[in-house]
Scaffold this motif. Sequence first.
Motif, PDB file in Angstrom:
ATOM      1  N   ASP A   1      39.322  44.920  26.182  1.00 63.34           N
ATOM      2  CA  ASP A   1      39.476  43.700  26.974  1.00 63.34           C
ATOM      3  C   ASP A   1      38.425  43.556  28.065  1.00 63.34           C
ATOM      4  OD1 ASP A   1      41.682  42.343  25.826  1.00 63.34           O
ATOM      5  OD2 ASP A   1      43.020  43.875  26.622  1.00 63.34           O
ATOM      6  N   ARG A   2      37.488  44.481  28.122  1.00 64.15           N
ATOM      7  CA  ARG A   2      36.417  44.388  29.115  1.00 64.15           C
ATOM      8  C   ARG A   2      35.364  43.378  28.651  1.00 64.15           C
ATOM      9  NH1 ARG A   2      38.865  46.425  33.237  1.00 64.15           N
ATOM     10  NH2 ARG A   2      37.981  48.212  34.306  1.00 64.15           N
ATOM     11  N   THR A   3      34.737  42.716  29.641  1.00 67.20           N
ATOM     12  CA  THR A   3      33.709  41.734  29.290  1.00 67.20           C
ATOM     13  C   THR A   3      32.556  41.750  30.276  1.00 67.20           C
ATOM     14  OG1 THR A   3      33.307  39.415  28.709  1.00 67.20           O
ATOM     15  CG2 THR A   3      34.757  39.827  30.595  1.00 67.20           C
ATOM     16  N   ARG A   4      31.382  41.387  29.770  1.00 64.13           N
ATOM     17  CA  ARG A   4      30.218  41.115  30.607  1.00 64.13           C
ATOM     18  C   ARG A   4      29.774  39.664  30.421  1.00 64.13           C
ATOM     19  NH1 ARG A   4      28.174  47.070  29.867  1.00 64.13           N
ATOM     20  NH2 ARG A   4      28.360  47.782  32.031  1.00 64.13           N
ATOM     21  N   HIS A   5      30.596  38.906  29.714  1.00 67.65           N
ATOM     22  CA  HIS A   5      30.301  37.484  29.535  1.00 67.65           C
ATOM     23  C   HIS A   5      30.385  36.768  30.885  1.00 67.65           C
ATOM     24  CE1 HIS A   5      29.988  33.741  27.248  1.00 67.65           C
ATOM     25  NE2 HIS A   5      30.937  33.250  28.014  1.00 67.65           N
ATOM     26  N   PHE A   6      31.331  37.198  31.694  1.00 69.50           N
ATOM     27  CA  PHE A   6      31.450  36.742  33.081  1.00 69.50           C
ATOM     28  C   PHE A   6      31.173  37.922  34.003  1.00 69.50           C
ATOM     29  CE2 PHE A   6      34.945  33.543  31.692  1.00 69.50           C
ATOM     30  CZ  PHE A   6      33.981  32.605  31.336  1.00 69.50           C
ATOM     31  N   THR A   7      30.608  37.641  35.144  1.00 64.83           N
ATOM     32  CA  THR A   7      30.417  38.668  36.155  1.00 64.83           C
ATOM     33  C   THR A   7      30.647  38.051  37.522  1.00 64.83           C
ATOM     34  OG1 THR A   7      28.962  40.475  36.867  1.00 64.83           O
ATOM     35  CG2 THR A   7      27.925  38.345  36.485  1.00 64.83           C
ATOM     36  N   VAL A   8      30.838  38.899  38.521  1.00 65.52           N
ATOM     37  CA  VAL A   8      31.159  38.432  39.871  1.00 65.52           C
ATOM     38  C   VAL A   8      30.084  38.895  40.849  1.00 65.52           C
ATOM     39  CG1 VAL A   8      32.730  38.862  41.821  1.00 65.52           C
ATOM     40  CG2 VAL A   8      33.646  38.183  39.590  1.00 65.52           C
ATOM     41  N   VAL A   9      29.729  38.000  41.764  1.00 66.84           N
ATOM     42  CA  VAL A   9      28.759  38.308  42.818  1.00 66.84           C
ATOM     43  C   VAL A   9      29.438  38.124  44.170  1.00 66.84           C
ATOM     44  CG1 VAL A   9      26.528  37.724  43.845  1.00 66.84           C
ATOM     45  CG2 VAL A   9      26.859  37.465  41.371  1.00 66.84           C
ATOM     46  N   LEU A  10      29.330  39.133  45.018  1.00 69.48           N
ATOM     47  CA  LEU A  10      29.859  39.054  46.379  1.00 69.48           C
ATOM     48  C   LEU A  10      28.676  38.978  47.343  1.00 69.48           C
ATOM     49  CD1 LEU A  10      32.659  41.778  46.180  1.00 69.48           C
ATOM     50  CD2 LEU A  10      32.877  39.307  45.827  1.00 69.48           C
ATOM     51  N   GLU A  11      28.572  37.875  48.058  1.00 71.38           N
ATOM     52  CA  GLU A  11      27.448  37.694  48.978  1.00 71.38           C
ATOM     53  C   GLU A  11      27.894  37.928  50.421  1.00 71.38           C
ATOM     54  OE1 GLU A  11      23.893  34.480  49.884  1.00 71.38           O
ATOM     55  OE2 GLU A  11      25.949  33.750  49.731  1.00 71.38           O
ATOM     56  N   ASP A  12      27.455  39.038  50.979  1.00 74.39           N
ATOM     57  CA  ASP A  12      27.705  39.344  52.396  1.00 74.39           C
ATOM     58  C   ASP A  12      29.179  39.277  52.786  1.00 74.39           C
ATOM     59  OD1 ASP A  12      25.444  40.234  53.664  1.00 74.39           O
ATOM     60  OD2 ASP A  12      24.682  38.254  54.122  1.00 74.39           O
ATOM     61  N   ILE A  13      30.027  39.879  51.986  1.00 75.41           N
ATOM     62  CA  ILE A  13      31.455  39.916  52.308  1.00 75.41           C
ATOM     63  C   ILE A  13      31.702  41.102  53.243  1.00 75.41           C
ATOM     64  CG2 ILE A  13      33.804  39.947  51.400  1.00 75.41           C
ATOM     65  CD1 ILE A  13      32.151  37.595  50.434  1.00 75.41           C
ATOM     66  N   TYR A  14      31.834  40.819  54.536  1.00 76.74           N
ATOM     67  CA  TYR A  14      31.982  41.905  55.499  1.00 76.74           C
ATOM     68  C   TYR A  14      33.436  42.307  55.709  1.00 76.74           C
ATOM     69  CZ  TYR A  14      33.033  38.063  58.720  1.00 76.74           C
ATOM     70  OH  TYR A  14      33.575  36.951  59.309  1.00 76.74           O
ATOM     71  N   GLN A  15      34.387  41.427  55.290  1.00 75.36           N
ATOM     72  CA  GLN A  15      35.797  41.794  55.435  1.00 75.36           C
ATOM     73  C   GLN A  15      36.178  42.769  54.327  1.00 75.36           C
ATOM     74  OE1 GLN A  15      34.775  38.585  54.762  1.00 75.36           O
ATOM     75  NE2 GLN A  15      35.747  37.115  56.144  1.00 75.36           N
ATOM     76  N   GLN A  16      36.428  43.999  54.717  1.00 69.70           N
ATOM     77  CA  GLN A  16      36.696  45.064  53.753  1.00 69.70           C
ATOM     78  C   GLN A  16      37.878  44.744  52.854  1.00 69.70           C
ATOM     79  OE1 GLN A  16      38.202  48.887  55.290  1.00 69.70           O
ATOM     80  NE2 GLN A  16      36.568  49.900  54.166  1.00 69.70           N
ATOM     81  N   HIS A  17      38.922  44.179  53.413  1.00 71.54           N
ATOM     82  CA  HIS A  17      40.119  43.900  52.618  1.00 71.54           C
ATOM     83  C   HIS A  17      39.860  42.811  51.580  1.00 71.54           C
ATOM     84  CE1 HIS A  17      40.266  41.043  55.993  1.00 71.54           C
ATOM     85  NE2 HIS A  17      40.984  40.262  55.228  1.00 71.54           N
ATOM     86  N   ASN A  18      39.012  41.835  51.930  1.00 76.58           N
ATOM     87  CA  ASN A  18      38.707  40.767  50.982  1.00 76.58           C
ATOM     88  C   ASN A  18      37.875  41.280  49.811  1.00 76.58           C
ATOM     89  OD1 ASN A  18      40.095  38.626  52.104  1.00 76.58           O
ATOM     90  ND2 ASN A  18      38.406  37.951  53.375  1.00 76.58           N
ATOM     91  N   ALA A  19      36.809  42.020  50.120  1.00 72.06           N
ATOM     92  CA  ALA A  19      35.952  42.564  49.065  1.00 72.06           C
ATOM     93  C   ALA A  19      36.761  43.472  48.141  1.00 72.06           C
ATOM     94  CB  ALA A  19      34.782  43.334  49.683  1.00 72.06           C
ATOM     95  N   SER A  20      37.624  44.281  48.733  1.00 69.30           N
ATOM     96  CA  SER A  20      38.426  45.222  47.948  1.00 69.30           C
ATOM     97  C   SER A  20      39.408  44.495  47.036  1.00 69.30           C
ATOM     98  CB  SER A  20      39.189  46.161  48.886  1.00 69.30           C
ATOM     99  OG  SER A  20      38.289  46.844  49.743  1.00 69.30           O
ATOM    100  N   ALA A  21      39.991  43.418  47.537  1.00 70.81           N
ATOM    101  CA  ALA A  21      40.941  42.654  46.728  1.00 70.81           C
ATOM    102  C   ALA A  21      40.242  41.963  45.559  1.00 70.81           C
ATOM    103  CB  ALA A  21      41.659  41.632  47.599  1.00 70.81           C
ATOM    104  N   VAL A  22      39.022  41.472  45.781  1.00 71.60           N
ATOM    105  CA  VAL A  22      38.259  40.849  44.691  1.00 71.60           C
ATOM    106  C   VAL A  22      37.929  41.887  43.629  1.00 71.60           C
ATOM    107  CG1 VAL A  22      36.132  39.665  44.045  1.00 71.60           C
ATOM    108  CG2 VAL A  22      37.288  39.049  46.174  1.00 71.60           C
TER     109      VAL A  22
END
Length: 225
Positions: free
Chosen positions: A30-51
């Motif tokens: 069920d893993r894919t590389r068709h979609f990927t995620v980019v985090l731009e300058d997310i300094y809130q640790q809890h937000n980046a971790s949840a994503v």
Amino acid sequence: MLDINTKLLTYLEGFVTDKRKNLFRNILQDRTRHFTVVLEDIYQQHNASAVIRSCDIFGIQDVHVIENKYKSKVSRHIAKGSQKWLSFHNYKEDTNNTLECLNTLKSKGYQIIATSPHNNSSILHDFDISKKSAFVFGVEKTGVSDLVINNADGILKIPMVGFTESLNISVAAAIILENLTFKLRKSSVDWKLTNEEQKILYTSWIEKTIKNVDEIKERFIENNS
């Protein structure tokens, strides 16, 4: 005749339970590389971790982390260990890290999709899942940078009908990834990892499961070279 790497993998598998190995194989389907995620300058640790946790839950293998102003950190408490199973690509040199990330992704065939509740956006439920896409998330207050907007191939919006105009980044990421990966798995799009990609990840996950794996590998190679 088996090569040394295949023999080593077989040997390492002996340190891992069958239940664990089967879990790895099932998740890889069920893993894919068709979609990927980019985090731009997310300094809130809890937000980046949840994503990051959402990426694992919905089968996104690669996460690209841009660090222009802030250093990205992962909270183990929030990420729940999900970071261990993902592939991270960090952009943190003294250059334009955002542009470097976007150009790298475009060279790999990804269209750049900025996520924003503003601008002329494509509504989530109408999004075309057939193209390889990199979804860029920015900080909650200001969103993705103008550089991302100006270099994006599209802008994705979650429809909202309340007084507030934005969602927390981790909530937005979860909604987008759940919606689009669900559609992807129901589609005829070739979204799965290749056999070679699955083998590489499977080997990596096996090694991450074994305590003192480097010593074990070194000893095996010495005895079999």
